[in-house]
Enzyme design. Structure first.
Site, mmCIF file in Angstrom:
data_model
loop_
_atom_site.group_PDB
_atom_site.id
_atom_site.type_symbol
_atom_site.label_atom_id
_atom_site.label_comp_id
_atom_site.label_asym_id
_atom_site.label_seq_id
_atom_site.Cartn_x
_atom_site.Cartn_y
_atom_site.Cartn_z
ATOM 1 N N PHE A 1 11.222 49.642 124.236
ATOM 2 C CA PHE A 1 12.036 48.591 123.606
ATOM 3 C C PHE A 1 12.606 49.180 122.330
ATOM 4 C CE2 PHE A 1 12.845 45.558 120.311
ATOM 5 C CZ PHE A 1 13.287 44.402 120.922
ATOM 6 N N GLU A 2 13.916 49.134 122.201
ATOM 7 C CA GLU A 2 14.531 49.484 120.923
ATOM 8 C C GLU A 2 15.781 48.639 120.787
ATOM 9 O OE1 GLU A 2 15.484 53.708 121.368
ATOM 10 O OE2 GLU A 2 13.785 54.281 120.114
ATOM 11 N N ILE A 3 15.956 48.024 119.628
ATOM 12 C CA ILE A 3 17.276 47.526 119.249
ATOM 13 C C ILE A 3 17.612 48.337 118.013
ATOM 14 C CG2 ILE A 3 18.683 45.576 118.509
ATOM 15 C CD1 ILE A 3 16.725 43.716 119.922
#
Ligand code: GDP
Ligand code: MN
Length: 348
Positions: A235-237
């Site tokens: 998960f990366e924003i």
């Protein structure tokens, strides 16, 4: 497939609910998933949850990248599910192969040793190409050129709670560049010389180290050794321009030349994390406490029951990993002097 989706406003599709007004998200942002055709059905579950919990209200685009060719079924099914425009890209072979300075025999010996020592993915060539690609190349793919923000989505993840807010807008307005939902120490055997290489880089390029960096999150002794804490990159924003910055491009090149993606098994998660911790001011890294999230085997389930009820979360807080001994999130809160959410002490 992408061209078709572009001319049919997503909210007019039957699946998206014919009555909702078309209000396309306003950021230069996209989802991005690296996948193979065999990942389709586990990726479909991820997409459906991201759409139901978030993207049905925003209709952001989705970029799919693959070292091979996506087949028609993959494109058909994912285009039908995504409420924004879908794009399918192939990775250049130079970015998914051994660079010419790598000694392939030496790399093969390492894989054999790691296989004997049962190090996870230690014997895999493709996993190494994947980690190197996610570390150094995805943000240079032409399909991402017009975007400033991305949200990485992997197969088989879960999104546990409603996300009403546009998180890309939130990132921009709050001057954040990198965000995460899970953090833990990396297996030391996979990154034996990553820190020494990083220290050599810092010595050579001190100008890239931000004066307000988060060294105290990744090192317990002022930078002498790496404690292994990293943000889980499934998960990366985050901001694409951070990865496109001189500091990061130089850092990746330095690591790539050192060979540890092949002579060891450096993951993109520790590489991204160390870079974020050293090159960004510490207040530009954000933990999304309320984004209920799962990637095998760790859950992020908001500790505060008020939050869980308000956001229709479906996770069991007893399974939350965030406040447990092995998690690095408590350290993140400590070094940044943040207030823990209500109820955290019930789930340690
Ligand atoms: P893990 O999360 O570390 O166990 O690794 P994954 O198997 O989930 O791989 C990480 C990401 O890379 C996922 O999005 C996978 O779909 C993708 N991926 C892994 N290996 C390959 C590969 O050989 N080719 C392609 N195209 N994608 C891959
Ligand atoms: Mn994964």
């Amino acid at each position: 497939a992408a061209a078709g989706a572009a001319v049919v406003p997503a909210a007019l599709n039957a699946q998206s609910g014919a009555t909702s007004p078309v209000t396309k998200g306003k950021e230069k942002a996209t989802f991005v998933s690296l996948a193979r055709n065999v990942d389709l059905w586990s990726l479909v579950e991820s997409i459906r949850q991201v759409e139901d919990r978030f993207n049905k209200n925003f209709h952001y685009d989705w970029v799919f990248l693959n070292d091979g060719d996506f087949d028609d079924e993959f494109k058909r099914v994912t285009t039908a599910l995504v409420s924004g425009t879908t794009h399918y890209g192939k990775i250049e072979p130079e970015q998914w192969g051994f660079p010419d300075w790598i000694d392939k025999e030496k790399a093969a010996k390492v894989r054999e040793e790691m296989r004997e020592n049962k190090i996870i993915y230690g014997d895999s060539i493709s996993y190494r190409h994947m980690c190197r690609y996610e570390s150094g190349f995805f943000f240079r793919h032409p399909l991402l050129a017009d975007f400033e923000w991305y949200w990485r989505v992997e197969p088989g993840i879960r999104i546990y709670c409603d996300i009403e807010q546009d998180l890309f807008t939130w990132m921009r307005e709050n001057n954040k560049k990198y965000s995460f939902t899970v953090s833990l120490p990396e297996y030391k055997e996979t990154i034996m010389t990553l820190w020494d290489t990083t220290k050599a880089f810092m010595k050579e390029y001190p100008q890239y180290i931000d004066e307000n960096n988060m060294m105290d999150f990744i090192s317990d002794d002022g930078g002498e050794t790496y404690n292994g804490c990293h943000f889980w990159s499934n998960f990366e924003i985050a901001s694409l321009s951070f990865w496109r910055s001189d500091a990061y491009l130089k850092y990746f090149e330095y690591l790539d030349k050192a060979g540890g993606f092949f002579y060891e098994r450096w993951g993109d998660a520790p590489v991204h994390s160390i870079a974020a911790a050293l090159f960004l001011p510490r207040d530009q890294i954000h933990f999304f406490e309320d984004v209920g999230y799962y990637h095998v085997p760790f859950h992020n389930c908001p500790a505060d029951e008020k939050v869980r009820l308000a956001k229709n979360c479906v996770c069991n807080p007893n399974e939350d990993f965030t406040w447990r001994g092995y998690s690095c999130v408590p350290k993140y809160y400590k070094v940044n002097d943040l207030k823990r959410p209500n109820g955290w002490e019930n789930y340690t």
